[in-house]
Scaffold this motif. Structure first.
Motif, PDB file in Angstrom:
ATOM      1  N   PRO A 143      15.180 -13.488   6.230  1.00 21.48           N
ATOM      2  CA  PRO A 143      14.794 -12.497   7.233  1.00 21.48           C
ATOM      3  C   PRO A 143      13.475 -11.827   6.854  1.00 21.48           C
ATOM      4  O   PRO A 143      13.286 -11.422   5.708  1.00 21.48           O
ATOM      5  N   LEU A 144      12.584 -11.735   7.818  1.00 23.52           N
ATOM      6  CA  LEU A 144      11.288 -11.101   7.603  1.00 23.52           C
ATOM      7  C   LEU A 144      11.296  -9.776   8.368  1.00 23.52           C
ATOM      8  O   LEU A 144      10.784  -9.670   9.482  1.00 23.52           O
ATOM      9  N   TYR A 145      11.892  -8.771   7.766  1.00 21.95           N
ATOM     10  CA  TYR A 145      12.085  -7.508   8.467  1.00 21.95           C
ATOM     11  C   TYR A 145      10.756  -6.858   8.840  1.00 21.95           C
ATOM     12  O   TYR A 145      10.682  -6.098   9.810  1.00 21.95           O
ATOM     13  N   ALA A 146       9.705  -7.166   8.088  1.00 19.48           N
ATOM     14  CA  ALA A 146       8.389  -6.616   8.417  1.00 19.48           C
ATOM     15  C   ALA A 146       7.904  -7.089   9.779  1.00 19.48           C
ATOM     16  O   ALA A 146       7.074  -6.430  10.415  1.00 19.48           O
ATOM     17  N   MET A 147       8.403  -8.228  10.259  1.00 19.73           N
ATOM     18  CA  MET A 147       7.974  -8.722  11.563  1.00 19.73           C
ATOM     19  C   MET A 147       8.327  -7.745  12.680  1.00 19.73           C
ATOM     20  O   MET A 147       7.649  -7.694  13.715  1.00 19.73           O
ATOM     21  N   TRP A 148       9.373  -6.948  12.490  1.00 10.28           N
ATOM     22  CA  TRP A 148       9.734  -5.953  13.495  1.00 10.28           C
ATOM     23  C   TRP A 148       8.652  -4.870  13.591  1.00 10.28           C
ATOM     24  O   TRP A 148       8.422  -4.304  14.657  1.00 10.28           O
ATOM     25  N   TRP A 149       8.009  -4.581  12.457  1.00  9.96           N
ATOM     26  CA  TRP A 149       6.919  -3.599  12.485  1.00  9.96           C
ATOM     27  C   TRP A 149       5.750  -4.138  13.306  1.00  9.96           C
ATOM     28  O   TRP A 149       5.210  -3.437  14.172  1.00  9.96           O
ATOM     29  N   PHE A 150       5.361  -5.388  13.054  1.00 13.71           N
ATOM     30  CA  PHE A 150       4.236  -5.966  13.791  1.00 13.71           C
ATOM     31  C   PHE A 150       4.582  -6.109  15.271  1.00 13.71           C
ATOM     32  O   PHE A 150       3.732  -5.877  16.142  1.00 13.71           O
TER      33      PHE A 150
ATOM     34  N   PRO B 230      18.178  -2.105   7.781  1.00 11.62           N
ATOM     35  CA  PRO B 230      18.064  -0.869   8.572  1.00 11.62           C
ATOM     36  C   PRO B 230      16.637  -0.558   9.007  1.00 11.62           C
ATOM     37  O   PRO B 230      16.439   0.117  10.028  1.00 11.62           O
ATOM     38  N   PHE B 231      15.643  -1.044   8.274  1.00 13.65           N
ATOM     39  CA  PHE B 231      14.258  -0.827   8.700  1.00 13.65           C
ATOM     40  C   PHE B 231      13.985  -1.539  10.015  1.00 13.65           C
ATOM     41  O   PHE B 231      13.240  -1.027  10.865  1.00 13.65           O
ATOM     42  N   ALA B 232      14.570  -2.738  10.191  1.00 13.53           N
ATOM     43  CA  ALA B 232      14.396  -3.450  11.459  1.00 13.53           C
ATOM     44  C   ALA B 232      14.933  -2.613  12.607  1.00 13.53           C
ATOM     45  O   ALA B 232      14.315  -2.532  13.682  1.00 13.53           O
TER      46      ALA B 232
END
Length: 622
Positions: free
Chosen positions: A305-312, A345-347
């Motif tokens: 899972p690339l949770y940072a992708m939700w930020w972008f 949870p960041f996502a």
């Protein structure tokens, strides 16, 4: 060489302009006047998340999965403990475990108000605050632990007794805020800078009213130092440390940015760094049609899972960046690997900041991504619908001297029929090799030419899909650039200049890699031997397929499909000899590689002569 010099000059100029023009946050003290929770998602955004959960089934699935795992954390009988890993170097496993439990349970308490989640957060905060330290000798451990306690303090502020809040703030100061000065990560362009400063920034913001002067100084320093790490993304968004460390470093980076944005409505221009806003696109192309990643450097091929992708996706209004994330979520793979799930949870926090469309998240018709920088890459997907006919080709330049680097300049991976045919063996588990090396007083992390690091089979050039001259290693100081990128319907790919990588071994070397319109892969190596000595060349490719040498070449079979690897030379006197090598090292620290083989050829090029040897990998009828 001139191209590389010009590239680095352009990077330096771009970074200098970025640093001069960056916005400044002048009122750091305003943090103490903002009510808790301050980090990542405020209470207004929590209400927005509730609406998203009601209207979008994927966000509901994400939320419900987080609550379900929080329940597991509540019922977990394992106690957090001050315990180092097998190498005796890291407390990191415990820090990550603390972050996982506190992050999940703090989220669950905010969303449900149930006291069992709050009790787990309180217990875990008191446990880790009673540790003798947070292991600043390996500051990643400190950074993740600081993030865990900061989130617990901030998100559960209203539910924690005053004495617990005071103890958490004191520990954040004692173990983190007062211990970062002089640490090596502060000057680095690596994931350490991102991870450690994320934890420290979270600590400073969460505990600002207790330690305003310490927190103010930390925030000013963190923003200035973090600009160094942001250089890694220039100019095109490629992360030099590879797929896994993008997930790690960028995951913490975007949390750092979001903490600043949440409190100060600005990230001090950090996200304006050259290439940073393009790096989400880069990672979208790092997953092949086999569902495996392009795992150069210290990465494994399994996607995570690339949770940072939700930020972008949220910050750029680009739901087209999320199909891989949604697919993993729907397949139940978002909460399987404990090394990554602590970020989930960041996502959800980022899902509170934009509206996810119902149904499909968007397709992409673009077939090629390429970029320059320290580790240039070309990434090609012939389609995005998941059909068996779609192909994937990815290859790289770069240098073994890069952080987490392998001797893999010129290496490639190739997918067809949903299978990986040319693959990378992946990373060597750190703790085991560090422990083995310690007996000989050697470092696994030295990147010098004669470092023992290169004695590890998975890291050396013979274990990668590239060229080897004799039994020699690649030149660690050499750097391979990619040029002549091709993006047409007839062919897609480019050319890699490998001459520096073989300095002192060959007069010159370049590799052309093309995915042709007939769905065959072409790898053509133009090699000139030194004037005074012949060059014994090995062309190697790691594969999952079962290989067999035939009159036509090497037949590869897997999953009911067959491909033929064949080689030809433009010089009739230079004849490649097909080879199959075991994909196995011989040292005590080498891990096994079951199911893998190495195929290719060996050939001798006479002294002073240049020839081009072309390898074709094409489908065979069953």
């Amino acid at each position: 060489m001139k191209k590389i010099v010009h590239l680095f000059l352009a990077l330096l100029i771009g970074v200098a302009v970025y640093a001069r023009s960056a916005p400044v946050i002048s009122d750091w003290d305003s943090a103490k006047d903002i009510p808790h929770p301050r980090l990542l998602m405020n209470d207004t955004e929590k209400k927005m998340l509730r609406r998203q959960i009601r209207r979008n089934k994927d966000i509901a699935l994400l939320h419900n999965s987080i609550i379900s795992h929080a329940d597991e954390c509540v019922n977990d009988t394992v106690q957090l403990a001050y315990r180092l890993d097998a190498s005796g170097v890291r407390l990191l496993e415990q820090s990550r475990y603390a972050l996982e439990r506190i992050f999940f349970c703090a989220y669950a308490w905010r969303m449900t108000g149930k006291d069992n989640y709050l009790s787990r957060v309180r217990e875990d905060i008191l446990t880790v605050c009673a540790f003798p330290d947070w292991h600043t000798q390996h500051f990643l451990d400190t950074g993740e632990m600081a993030l865990a306690v900061a989130i617990g303090l901030d998100w559960c502020f209203d539910g924690l007794p005053a004495e617990v809040r005071n103890e958490a703030a004191a520990a954040l100061d004692r173990f983190a805020l007062s211990r970062y000065k002089g640490q090596w990560f502060t000057t680095q362009e690596t994931n350490w800078n991102q991870v450690c400063y994320c934890g420290l920034v979270a600590a400073a913001v969460a505990a600002y009213e207790w330690y305003p002067s310490v927190s103010r100084e930390l925030l000013e320093t963190a923003v200035a130092d973090n600009r160094k790490a942001m250089k890694m993304y220039g100019p095109d968004g490629i992360y030099p440390e590879g797929y896994i460390y993008w997930s790690y470093g960028t995951g913490f980076e975007v949390m750092l940015l979001e903490i600043l944005r949440e409190v100060y409505q600005s990230d001090a221009g950090l996200s304006d760094a050259p290439g940073f806003l393009e790096t989400g696109t880069f990672m979208k192309y790092m997953t092949g049609t086999s569902g495996k990643s392009f795992n150069y450097a210290d990465s494994d091929e399994e996607v995570v899972p690339l949770y940072a992708m939700w930020w972008f996706a949220a910050r750029q209004s680009r739901p087209d960046l999320l199909p891989n994330e949604i697919a993993l979520l729907r397949d139940g793979k978002y909460f399987v690997d404990r090394d990554w799930m602590r970020f989930a949870p960041f996502a959800a926090c980022m899902a509170s900041k934009f509206t996810m469309p119902r149904g499909k998240t968007g397709a992409d018709e673009t077939k090629l991504f390429s970029g320059k920088g320290p580790v240039p890459v070309v990434l090609i997907r012939t389609g995005w619908k998941g059909s068996p006919e779609e192909r994937y080709l990815a290859f790289k330049g770069g240098s073994a001297s890069d952080n987490h680097g392998h001797m893999d300049a010129g290496s490639f991976v190739y997918d067809a029929f949903g299978l990986r045919w040319a693959c990378d063996l992946g990373t060597q588990p750190y703790a085991e090799v560090e422990k083995a090396f310690s007996k000989y007083k050697k470092s696994f992390w030295s990147m010098k030419q004669k470092s023992w690091r290169w004695k590890v089979f998975r890291l050396g050039n013979p274990a990668h899909n590239t060229l080897t001259v004799g039994s020699m290693q690649h030149c660690v100081g050499g750097r391979a650039a990619i040029f002549n990128v091709v993006d047409t319907d007839a062919a897609r790919g480019g050319v890699i200049d490998l001459s520096e990588v073989f300095q002192g071994q060959l007069s010159s070397a370049s590799r052309k890699i093309l995915l042709l319109d007939n769905d065959s892969l072409l790898v053509a190596d133009a090699i000139r031997a030194l004037p005074e000595a012949p060059a014994d060349i090995q062309w190697r490719m790691v594969t999952d397929a079962s290989p067999q040498i035939t009159e036509e070449g090497i037949l590869l079979e897997q999953g009911g499909y067959r491909m033929l690897l064949s080689a030809s030379s433009d010089d009739p006197s230079v004849t490649p000899e097909y080879k199959i090598w075991p994909a196995a090292g011989t040292e005590e620290w080498d891990v096994p590689n079951p199911g893998k083989s190495i195929v290719g050829y060996s050939v001798t090029i006479p002294a002073g002569r240049e020839c081009t040897i072309s390898v074709s990998l094409r489908t065979q009828n069953p």
